[in-house]
Design a protein around this motif. Structure first.
Motif: not given
Ligand SMILES: C[S@@+](CC[C@H](N)C(=O)[O-])C[C@H]1O[C@@H](n2cnc3c(N)ncnc32)[C@H](O)[C@@H]1O
Length: 253
Positions: A106-111, A177-198
């Motif tokens: 639900e979040h991202g750049l505003h075009c 992004k930003h305050n997400h608890p998993e956020k590291t310095e990596h620019e394009c991190q997957f959320p774990l919730d996307l990967i766990r079910p896969l």
């Protein structure tokens, strides 16, 4: 096994045996000029991606799956959905399409000149007709859990599966992004919730999961949590350090 090598993934995959991997989940650079990539022309980028997809197919075992997660390549305001442009490469090397999962956030750049991008996609292919799909491990609660058939021979019985329903192919998961608890310095991190079910659905415990573009190590972290083995490649040492820190934190918890 359980290693992330500082190496170009094409070279790394040459060192893996044919059909030695059970599941591949990855997100390649999108050629949009992030700090970890050199933006190149689209044809050149796509032919590199084709080579990577062929290398993945070589190392994937029969009955295994590959999930390739991508977004858009954007150039001078023109938007190219990469999954559409890469789809035929998977078919060319004989992989069978199973799902195109839409990851909505639900979040991202505003075009200003087009609708803001709020989704990416994950293409899932299997190698061969028979493949692992542990649906029960990823069911989600039914909308009306106690709903029963009100007529016919099944009258009075639950109308939905008591284990929950199939999660469908549109997944709503916040991006990291930003305050997400998993956020590291990596620019394009997957959320774990996307990967766990896969990983749960497409592999079994102790099997080997490969991420050729390991980044901050999300696939390795999810694989470890779920008792799978992992292997991956990453070009930048600082990203491997981030991944190692995440894996260490997992063992400490
Ligand atoms: C889109 S990011 C992946 C992010 C990852 N899914 C995560 O959750 O952190 C792509 C990653 O691939 C790495 N990369 C780029 N070219 C590569 C190559 N030829 N071989 C291996 N890694 C590469 C980049 O440094 C970057 O970390």
């Amino acid at each position: 096994m359980n290693t992330i090598e500082l190496m170009d993934c094409l070279i790394g995959m040459q060192h893996l045996q044919e059909e030695s991997v059970d599941l591949i989940i990855t997100s390649p650079p999108y050629n949009v000029g992030k700090s970890y990539e050199t933006k190149t022309d689209l044809d050149c980028y796509l032919s590199w991606q084709r080579e990577v997809i062929y290398a993945c197919e070589r190392v994937l075992r029969v009955g295994g799956s590959i999930v390739y997660q991508v977004g858009n390549y954007i150039n001078k305001g023109a938007v190219y959905p990469l999954d559409c442009m890469m789809f035929h490469y998977f078919l060319e090397c004989g992989l069978i399409p199973r799902n195109r999962i839409v990851w909505h956030f639900e979040h991202g750049l505003h075009c200003r000149n087009r609708f803001s991008g709020r989704h990416e996609t994950a293409l899932w292919f299997s190698k061969g007709e028979e493949y692992t799909f542990n649906l029960d491990s990823v069911r989600v609660p039914q909308k009306y859990p106690g709903k029963k058939h009100y007529k016919g021979p099944k009258k009075g019985q639950l109308s939905g599966n008591p284990l929950g329903k199939n999660p469908g192919d549109v997944w709503i998961i916040p991006n990291v992004k930003h305050n997400h608890p998993e956020k590291t310095e990596h620019e394009c991190q997957f959320p774990l919730d996307l990967i766990r079910p896969l990983i749960k659905a497409l592999s079994n415990p102790h099997e080997l999961v490969l991420d050729p573009f390991m980044g901050s190590g999300t696939v390795a972290v999810a694989a470890s949590e779920l008792s799978r083995c992992y292997i991956g490649f990453e070009l930048l040492g600082k990203n491997i350090q981030i991944a190692q820190q995440r894996l260490t934190a997992l063992n400490v918890e």
